[in-house]
Design a protein around this motif. Structure first.
Motif, PDB file in Angstrom:
ATOM      1  N   SER A 157     -28.187 -24.660  -4.498  1.00 32.47           N
ATOM      2  CA  SER A 157     -29.631 -24.471  -4.563  1.00 32.47           C
ATOM      3  C   SER A 157     -30.171 -24.050  -3.207  1.00 32.47           C
ATOM      4  N   ALA A 158     -31.409 -23.557  -3.212  1.00 34.58           N
ATOM      5  CA  ALA A 158     -32.036 -23.129  -1.968  1.00 34.58           C
ATOM      6  C   ALA A 158     -32.246 -24.311  -1.031  1.00 34.58           C
ATOM      7  N   SER A 159     -32.562 -25.478  -1.568  1.00 35.86           N
ATOM      8  CA  SER A 159     -32.755 -26.661  -0.727  1.00 35.86           C
ATOM      9  C   SER A 159     -31.470 -27.041  -0.008  1.00 35.86           C
ATOM     10  N   LYS A 160     -30.337 -26.961  -0.716  1.00 37.18           N
ATOM     11  CA  LYS A 160     -29.059 -27.318  -0.095  1.00 37.18           C
ATOM     12  C   LYS A 160     -28.681 -26.307   0.985  1.00 37.18           C
ATOM     13  N   ILE A 161     -28.902 -25.033   0.727  1.00 36.46           N
ATOM     14  CA  ILE A 161     -28.554 -24.014   1.719  1.00 36.46           C
ATOM     15  C   ILE A 161     -29.392 -24.181   2.977  1.00 36.46           C
ATOM     16  N   PRO A 288     -29.462  -8.473   2.290  1.00 41.10           N
ATOM     17  CA  PRO A 288     -30.333  -9.404   3.016  1.00 41.10           C
ATOM     18  C   PRO A 288     -31.013 -10.366   2.041  1.00 41.10           C
ATOM     19  N   THR A 289     -30.977 -11.639   2.373  1.00 44.63           N
ATOM     20  CA  THR A 289     -31.443 -12.679   1.452  1.00 44.63           C
ATOM     21  C   THR A 289     -32.377 -13.640   2.179  1.00 44.63           C
ATOM     22  N   THR A 290     -33.433 -14.014   1.480  1.00 43.82           N
ATOM     23  CA  THR A 290     -34.373 -15.005   1.986  1.00 43.82           C
ATOM     24  C   THR A 290     -34.414 -16.169   1.009  1.00 43.82           C
ATOM     25  N   TYR A 291     -34.172 -17.365   1.515  1.00 36.01           N
ATOM     26  CA  TYR A 291     -34.219 -18.583   0.708  1.00 36.01           C
ATOM     27  C   TYR A 291     -35.511 -19.337   1.011  1.00 36.01           C
ATOM     28  N   ILE A 292     -36.194 -19.784  -0.044  1.00 38.22           N
ATOM     29  CA  ILE A 292     -37.411 -20.584   0.086  1.00 38.22           C
ATOM     30  C   ILE A 292     -37.261 -21.780  -0.855  1.00 38.22           C
ATOM     31  N   ASP A 293     -37.278 -22.973  -0.287  1.00 37.09           N
ATOM     32  CA  ASP A 293     -37.098 -24.154  -1.117  1.00 37.09           C
ATOM     33  C   ASP A 293     -38.440 -24.672  -1.628  1.00 37.09           C
ATOM     34  N   ALA A 294     -38.402 -25.812  -2.317  1.00 37.95           N
ATOM     35  CA  ALA A 294     -39.618 -26.368  -2.918  1.00 37.95           C
ATOM     36  C   ALA A 294     -40.623 -26.814  -1.870  1.00 37.95           C
ATOM     37  N   ASN A 295     -40.159 -27.133  -0.661  1.00 35.45           N
ATOM     38  CA  ASN A 295     -41.053 -27.543   0.424  1.00 35.45           C
ATOM     39  C   ASN A 295     -41.531 -26.364   1.264  1.00 35.45           C
ATOM     40  N   MET A 331     -31.783  -2.987  -0.675  1.00 35.75           N
ATOM     41  CA  MET A 331     -32.782  -3.900  -1.239  1.00 35.75           C
ATOM     42  C   MET A 331     -32.572  -5.281  -0.655  1.00 35.75           C
ATOM     43  N   THR A 332     -33.567  -6.104  -0.780  1.00 39.30           N
ATOM     44  CA  THR A 332     -33.501  -7.499  -0.356  1.00 39.30           C
ATOM     45  C   THR A 332     -33.770  -8.394  -1.568  1.00 39.30           C
ATOM     46  N   ILE A 333     -33.283  -9.594  -1.485  1.00 40.78           N
ATOM     47  CA  ILE A 333     -33.471 -10.552  -2.561  1.00 40.78           C
ATOM     48  C   ILE A 333     -34.107 -11.808  -1.982  1.00 40.78           C
ATOM     49  N   THR A 334     -35.085 -12.340  -2.704  1.00 39.03           N
ATOM     50  CA  THR A 334     -35.751 -13.582  -2.327  1.00 39.03           C
ATOM     51  C   THR A 334     -35.464 -14.619  -3.406  1.00 39.03           C
ATOM     52  N   ILE A 335     -34.855 -15.722  -3.001  1.00 43.18           N
ATOM     53  CA  ILE A 335     -34.515 -16.798  -3.921  1.00 43.18           C
ATOM     54  C   ILE A 335     -35.471 -17.951  -3.640  1.00 43.18           C
ATOM     55  N   ARG A 336     -36.376 -18.167  -4.566  1.00 43.58           N
ATOM     56  CA  ARG A 336     -37.396 -19.198  -4.415  1.00 43.58           C
ATOM     57  C   ARG A 336     -37.088 -20.327  -5.390  1.00 43.58           C
ATOM     58  N   GLU A 337     -37.078 -21.529  -4.867  1.00 45.91           N
ATOM     59  CA  GLU A 337     -36.788 -22.692  -5.700  1.00 45.91           C
ATOM     60  C   GLU A 337     -38.051 -23.137  -6.415  1.00 45.91           C
ATOM     61  N   ARG A 338     -37.988 -23.143  -7.737  1.00 43.94           N
ATOM     62  CA  ARG A 338     -39.141 -23.532  -8.553  1.00 43.94           C
ATOM     63  C   ARG A 338     -38.888 -24.898  -9.161  1.00 43.94           C
ATOM     64  N   THR A 339     -39.776 -25.828  -8.884  1.00 43.24           N
ATOM     65  CA  THR A 339     -39.640 -27.177  -9.397  1.00 43.24           C
ATOM     66  C   THR A 339     -40.810 -27.503 -10.318  1.00 43.24           C
ATOM     67  N   THR A 340     -40.625 -28.532 -11.108  1.00 38.70           N
ATOM     68  CA  THR A 340     -41.645 -28.993 -12.047  1.00 38.70           C
ATOM     69  C   THR A 340     -42.323 -30.226 -11.473  1.00 38.70           C
ATOM     70  N   THR A 341     -43.639 -30.223 -11.480  1.00 36.48           N
ATOM     71  CA  THR A 341     -44.386 -31.382 -11.001  1.00 36.48           C
ATOM     72  C   THR A 341     -44.283 -32.532 -12.000  1.00 36.48           C
ATOM     73  N   LEU A 342     -44.661 -33.712 -11.548  1.00 38.33           N
ATOM     74  CA  LEU A 342     -44.609 -34.885 -12.424  1.00 38.33           C
ATOM     75  C   LEU A 342     -45.555 -34.725 -13.611  1.00 38.33           C
TER      76      LEU A 342
END
Length: 429
Positions: A157-161, A288-295, A331-342
């Motif tokens: 996952s993006a958070s782990k990376i 080229p890759t950009t990781y964006i986690d839930a935070n 091209m570039t790829i952006t991997i954004r972590e999508r989480t579900t709120t409570l």
């Protein structure tokens, strides 16, 4: 004629006096009940337990539905805890910056016989034997595995990376500072301080560890490690064929910032050969890759896919060596972590449980009705509707609320009380 001052309980409690009705009518609930009975809005009808029946079919369906709900809730729970990646693609417009190349590998032959060069699409030809650190060691495969047999693991996952990129590992050294940096000035250890020290370091050892990071142009290039006298450098040295052994272990090969904790496709890969004239070729496609986690933490790096090929050459067929030919995707790829709120998780939880349970109940009702209709059609039965005008053959006697019996057979005597609107009197009917 009866007056309103009389106790209504004496008349069986069928109706309340007008004074009591006037007092209850002052409440809002009574006013709404006059417009439409509140009981008609009851979505949860009460059924007595004596009117329900349990069946084996319903029990089996309950177990199946409960298992299905558990699996669906488990899936939503995993998405709530770990999130799901969201991919987006765009054209790479960053063409001015250079690309950082990180290399760490061990070759099973002495360092003095190796030559490291780089050629790119622009036409530049760089001799990088002094740009990388080369240290003698003993060749050990360790936990390395052949690239062909390497198992493809699930992408982290993006958070782990992002967390791994900020975590120090045994393969990474801290930066030198103070007196230690002063005395280490000018050495390869200071120039490539991020890398771990060489394990089993041996001066002029039988194997050579090559490691380091450098900036290269952001164009197609070819990094090759060859032997002296059999490569592209015109020197007077010639490596004896008995000393040529291009068996190697790739510890790290990546592009972008150096993060040893992040796994790359070529990390810990092993290639062996018993022939001195062997060419190992790796073809890499960099994205080229950009990781964006839930935070909303961001990490800009590069990932690549690799295809490898091994050829055994003749004496004058081609150049033996280890070749890394890389090409960049536009091209570039952006991997954004999508989480579900409570809040969203609870809504989905209620929807899943209620929806599955309602559909299962409706399906069971349809199945029971279909079975009943089929059974009736096979048996040839007909619905019998009893007549509301039928009378029993025996004589029936009804008693009124006053205890007076009816003398006529088959006819019951009933008494009721009605209140006359606009008057305070009660009449008997």
């Amino acid at each position: 004629m009866y007056h309103s001052q009389q106790n209504p309980r004496a008349y069986g409690g069928i109706s309340s006096p007008p004074a009591q009705e006037e007092q209850d009518g002052n409440s809002l609930l009574k006013e709404l009940d006059k417009i439409a009975p509140m009981k008609s809005f009851d979505a949860f009808p009460k059924v007595q337990s004596t009117y329900t029946a349990h069946s084996r079919r319903g029990g089996v369906l309950t177990v199946i539905v409960s298992l299905l709900i558990f699996l669906l809730v488990l899936n939503d729970l995993g998405e709530f805890l770990y999130g799901e990646p969201d991919y987006s693609f765009s054209i790479d417009s960053d063409l001015e910056n250079d690309l950082q190349l990180n290399v760490d590998l061990t070759v099973a032959m002495p360092c003095q016989y190796l030559s490291i060069d780089l050629r790119d699409a622009v036409g530049d030809r760089l001799h990088l034997s002094s740009a990388f650190a080369k240290e003698g060691t003993i060749f050990e495969a360790g936990r390395a595995t052949p690239q062909k047999l390497a198992k493809v693991s699930k992408a982290p996952s993006a958070s782990k990376i992002i967390s791994d990129s900020r975590r120090s590992t045994p393969n990474q050294k801290k930066s030198l500072s103070g007196m230690r940096a002063l005395f280490s000035k000018g050495t390869d250890q200071l120039k490539h301080f991020q890398y771990r020290p060489t394990h089993n370091w041996v001066k002029d050892g039988p194997a050579c560890r090559v490691y380091g990071s450098l900036s290269v142009k952001k164009v197609t290039g070819n990094l090759h490690i060859t032997t002296l006298g059999h490569g592209y450098m015109g020197s007077g040295h010639h490596t004896d064929h008995d000393l040529m052994n291009l068996t190697h272990v790739v510890h790290e090969f990546s592009f972008g910032p150096f993060f040893p904790a992040i796994a790359q496709p070529l990390d810990m890969s092993l290639e062996t050969t018993n022939h001195p004239f062997t060419a190992f070729q790796y073809f890499l496609r960099i994205v080229p890759t950009t990781y964006i986690d839930a935070n909303r933490r961001m990490l800009m790096t590069s990932q690549y896919a690799v295809t490898e090929a091994t050829r055994v050459l003749g004496h004058n067929d081609a150049v033996p060596g280890i070749f890394f030919k890389y090409d960049l995707e536009p091209m570039t790829i952006t991997i954004r972590e999508r989480t579900t709120t409570l809040y969203q998780f609870l809504i989905r939880l209620v929807g899943v449980i209620g929806g599955v349970w309602t559909v299962a109940a409706f399906s069971l009702r349809v199945a029971n009705r279909a079975q009943k209709e089929v059974t009736k059609a096979v048996a040839g039965e007909k619905d019998v509707i009893p007549s509301s005008l039928s009378r029993p053959s025996s004589t029936r006697r009804s008693s009124s609320f006053l205890g007076m019996g009816s003398a006529s057979p088959g006819i019951g005597r009933t008494n009721s009380w009605l209140s006359v609107e606009g008057s305070g009197e009660w009449k008997r009917r």
